[in-house]
Design a protein around this motif. Structure first.
Motif, short mmCIF file in Angstrom:
data_model
loop_
_atom_site.label_atom_id
_atom_site.label_comp_id
_atom_site.label_asym_id
_atom_site.label_seq_id
_atom_site.Cartn_x
_atom_site.Cartn_y
_atom_site.Cartn_z
N MET A 71 -3.82 -3.95 9.81
CA MET A 71 -3.99 -3.57 8.41
C MET A 71 -5.47 -3.71 8.05
O MET A 71 -6.07 -4.76 8.26
CB MET A 71 -3.15 -4.46 7.51
N PRO A 72 -6.07 -2.66 7.49
CA PRO A 72 -7.49 -2.75 7.13
C PRO A 72 -7.69 -3.25 5.71
O PRO A 72 -6.77 -3.23 4.88
CB PRO A 72 -7.95 -1.29 7.24
N ALA A 73 -8.89 -3.70 5.45
CA ALA A 73 -9.35 -3.84 4.07
C ALA A 73 -9.92 -2.48 3.66
O ALA A 73 -10.19 -1.63 4.51
CB ALA A 73 -10.42 -4.92 3.97
N TRP A 74 -10.08 -2.27 2.37
CA TRP A 74 -10.71 -1.04 1.89
C TRP A 74 -11.99 -1.40 1.18
O TRP A 74 -12.00 -2.19 0.24
CB TRP A 74 -9.76 -0.26 0.97
N ARG A 75 -13.10 -0.82 1.66
CA ARG A 75 -14.43 -1.11 1.12
C ARG A 75 -14.97 0.08 0.33
O ARG A 75 -14.72 1.24 0.66
CB ARG A 75 -15.41 -1.44 2.25
N LEU A 76 -15.76 -0.24 -0.68
CA LEU A 76 -16.43 0.77 -1.48
C LEU A 76 -17.81 1.04 -0.92
O LEU A 76 -18.58 0.11 -0.65
CB LEU A 76 -16.55 0.29 -2.93
N ARG A 77 -18.16 2.29 -0.75
CA ARG A 77 -19.51 2.66 -0.33
C ARG A 77 -20.45 2.47 -1.53
O ARG A 77 -20.22 3.02 -2.61
CB ARG A 77 -19.57 4.12 0.11
N HIS B 13 -0.21 -3.96 -10.51
CA HIS B 13 -0.66 -3.41 -9.23
C HIS B 13 -0.78 -1.88 -9.28
O HIS B 13 -1.64 -1.30 -8.60
CB HIS B 13 0.32 -3.81 -8.12
N HIS B 14 0.07 -1.23 -10.05
CA HIS B 14 0.04 0.24 -10.10
C HIS B 14 -1.28 0.75 -10.66
O HIS B 14 -1.75 1.83 -10.27
CB HIS B 14 1.21 0.75 -10.94
N LEU B 15 -1.89 0.00 -11.58
CA LEU B 15 -3.17 0.41 -12.14
C LEU B 15 -4.28 0.33 -11.10
O LEU B 15 -5.15 1.20 -11.02
CB LEU B 15 -3.53 -0.45 -13.35
N TYR B 16 -4.26 -0.73 -10.30
CA TYR B 16 -5.28 -0.91 -9.27
C TYR B 16 -5.11 0.14 -8.17
O TYR B 16 -6.09 0.67 -7.64
CB TYR B 16 -5.23 -2.32 -8.69
N ALA B 17 -3.85 0.42 -7.83
CA ALA B 17 -3.58 1.43 -6.80
C ALA B 17 -4.07 2.81 -7.26
O ALA B 17 -4.61 3.58 -6.46
CB ALA B 17 -2.08 1.47 -6.49
N ALA B 18 -3.89 3.11 -8.54
CA ALA B 18 -4.34 4.40 -9.07
C ALA B 18 -5.87 4.51 -9.01
O ALA B 18 -6.42 5.56 -8.68
CB ALA B 18 -3.84 4.58 -10.49
N ALA B 19 -6.57 3.42 -9.32
CA ALA B 19 -8.03 3.43 -9.27
C ALA B 19 -8.51 3.60 -7.83
O ALA B 19 -9.45 4.37 -7.56
CB ALA B 19 -8.58 2.14 -9.86
N LEU C 165 -12.29 -5.03 -8.31
CA LEU C 165 -11.55 -3.85 -8.78
C LEU C 165 -10.64 -4.20 -9.94
O LEU C 165 -10.60 -3.50 -10.96
CB LEU C 165 -10.74 -3.25 -7.64
N ALA C 166 -9.89 -5.29 -9.81
CA ALA C 166 -8.91 -5.64 -10.84
C ALA C 166 -9.58 -5.90 -12.18
O ALA C 166 -9.09 -5.46 -13.23
CB ALA C 166 -8.10 -6.86 -10.39
N VAL C 167 -10.69 -6.62 -12.18
CA VAL C 167 -11.32 -6.97 -13.45
C VAL C 167 -11.88 -5.74 -14.14
O VAL C 167 -11.81 -5.61 -15.38
CB VAL C 167 -12.42 -8.04 -13.23
N VAL D 219 -15.38 -5.15 -0.67
CA VAL D 219 -13.93 -4.98 -0.54
C VAL D 219 -13.27 -4.79 -1.90
O VAL D 219 -13.57 -5.53 -2.85
CB VAL D 219 -13.31 -6.19 0.19
N LEU D 220 -12.36 -3.82 -1.97
CA LEU D 220 -11.54 -3.59 -3.15
C LEU D 220 -10.09 -4.00 -2.93
O LEU D 220 -9.41 -4.43 -3.85
CB LEU D 220 -11.59 -2.13 -3.57
N LEU D 221 -9.61 -3.82 -1.69
CA LEU D 221 -8.26 -4.23 -1.32
C LEU D 221 -8.36 -4.99 -0.02
O LEU D 221 -8.87 -4.47 0.99
CB LEU D 221 -7.34 -3.02 -1.15
N ARG D 222 -7.93 -6.23 0.00
CA ARG D 222 -8.06 -7.08 1.18
C ARG D 222 -7.07 -6.68 2.26
O ARG D 222 -6.06 -6.04 2.00
CB ARG D 222 -7.84 -8.54 0.78
N ALA D 223 -7.36 -7.08 3.47
CA ALA D 223 -6.50 -6.75 4.60
C ALA D 223 -5.13 -7.41 4.48
O ALA D 223 -4.15 -6.93 5.05
CB ALA D 223 -7.17 -7.16 5.91
N ASP D 224 -5.03 -8.51 3.73
CA ASP D 224 -3.74 -9.17 3.54
C ASP D 224 -2.92 -8.54 2.42
O ASP D 224 -1.84 -9.03 2.07
CB ASP D 224 -3.93 -10.67 3.29
N GLY D 225 -3.43 -7.46 1.85
CA GLY D 225 -2.69 -6.73 0.83
C GLY D 225 -2.98 -7.16 -0.60
O GLY D 225 -2.44 -6.57 -1.54
N PHE D 226 -3.84 -8.17 -0.79
CA PHE D 226 -4.16 -8.64 -2.14
C PHE D 226 -5.36 -7.87 -2.68
O PHE D 226 -6.33 -7.62 -1.96
CB PHE D 226 -4.44 -10.14 -2.15
#
Length: 304
Positions: free
Chosen positions: A142-148, A84-90, A188-190, A176-183
């Motif tokens: 809690m929001p999701a995070w989307r990429l422009r 998870h730390h790698l995805y959070a950094a990205a 992004l992960a791949v 979406v890169l990070l879902r609203a449910d926190g997953f």
């Protein structure tokens, strides 16, 4: 984290939502043969980022099944749930450049807006793209995070499916890169994991072909290298449905390992293999005769 090498590095990356089936075996074997025929490394990554959909014990069963088919991987198995730390950094890198934004839209809202735009499928219309937390009535959620996404055409040559192109703005929209449910989202992960593991050749199923332009766009934004891609034909049942857990594809019968392995080798365009003493010998013969160019792009009606 990243390394540059001329060595071929491929991977098989199953999700532990169920046991391996004939479609999974096709992908595993093709990615293995492509790597071994080029004297490369073949890695296994467990894409376990969606716990509600995962089946208890599936990850261990998948590895046992691969070993039973003599599909031995290099190095340690990587588990996305530990990264998870790698995805959070990205994501933080993208946030620093204002390339992502919080989105409070439900899937139902996105689908309704897409229909209103006359768009097939689910294309995000950008409702939250310019929304500030000061004016949003949903800021307590809690929001999701989307990429422009950019307006440019993303195109590439797939080693099996040929020339591909996609306009992210009209075909996908901000994704979406990070879902609203926190997953974390798959896209992004791949991308992060392929770069971190030095993957430079991706051989996978055709169902993921539509995702590739999004991943290439992310790779560009994050300054990551782009692998070459080869998307294998889908195996379908008699109804034309992709063999998957959703269509109740039966788990591989380990009592029929040689027959199943010969079956997928035929699907992959290899000539009929001679009689052998072991599965390892059969795979060794297949490595010597493997040609990715023989794999046809059309879907295959498969039995198991």
């Amino acid at each position: 984290m990243l390394f540059v090498t001329d060595l071929y590095v491929g991977r098989f990356a199953p999700s532990p939502t169920g046991l391996l089936h004939i479609g999974s075996l096709l992908t595993a074997v093709a990615s293995y043969l492509d790597a071994r025929s080029r004297h490369g490394r073949w890695l296994v990554r467990m894409e376990d980022l969606d716990p509600p959909r995962e089946m208890p014990g599936a990850a261990a069963a998948i590895l046992t099944t691969l070993e039973a088919f003599a599909l031995h991987w290099d190095g340690e198995v990587v588990y996305q749930s530990r990264r998870h730390h790698l995805y959070a950094a990205a994501l933080a890198q993208l946030r620093a450049h204002e390339l992502v934004y919080p989105c409070y839209c439900s899937r139902k809202t996105v689908q309704a807006e897409a229909r209103g735009m006359g768009v097939d499928g689910v294309v995000y219309g950008g409702r939250c793209a310019s929304l500030s937390t000061d004016t949003c009535l949903c800021a307590d959620k809690m929001p999701a995070w989307r990429l422009r996404v950019g307006a440019e055409l993303i195109s590439f040559l797939d080693a099996v499916q040929g020339w591909q192109q996609q306009y992210l703005t009209s075909d996908v929209g901000d994704f979406v890169l990070l879902r609203a449910d926190g997953f974390w989202a798959y896209q992004l992960a791949v991308v992060v994991d392929d770069a971190a593991q030095g993957i430079n050749h991706v051989v996978r199923g055709q169902d993921l072909l539509v995702s590739t332009p999004r991943q290439m766009y992310l790779q560009q934004l994050l300054g990551l290298p782009q692998p070459t891609y080869a998307h294998l034909p889908l195996l379908t049942n008699a109804l034309g449905q992709k063999w998957s857990k959703q269509t109740q594809a039966p788990a591989l019968d380990l009592h029929r390992r040689e027959a199943l392995l010969r079956q997928v080798l035929a699907y992959l365009g290899l000539p009929q293999a001679p009689q052998v003493d072991s599965l390892a010998d059969l795979l060794g013969w297949a490595v010597q005769h493997w040609q990715l160019e023989r794999v046809l792009p059309q879907a295959i009606v498969a039995v198991q």
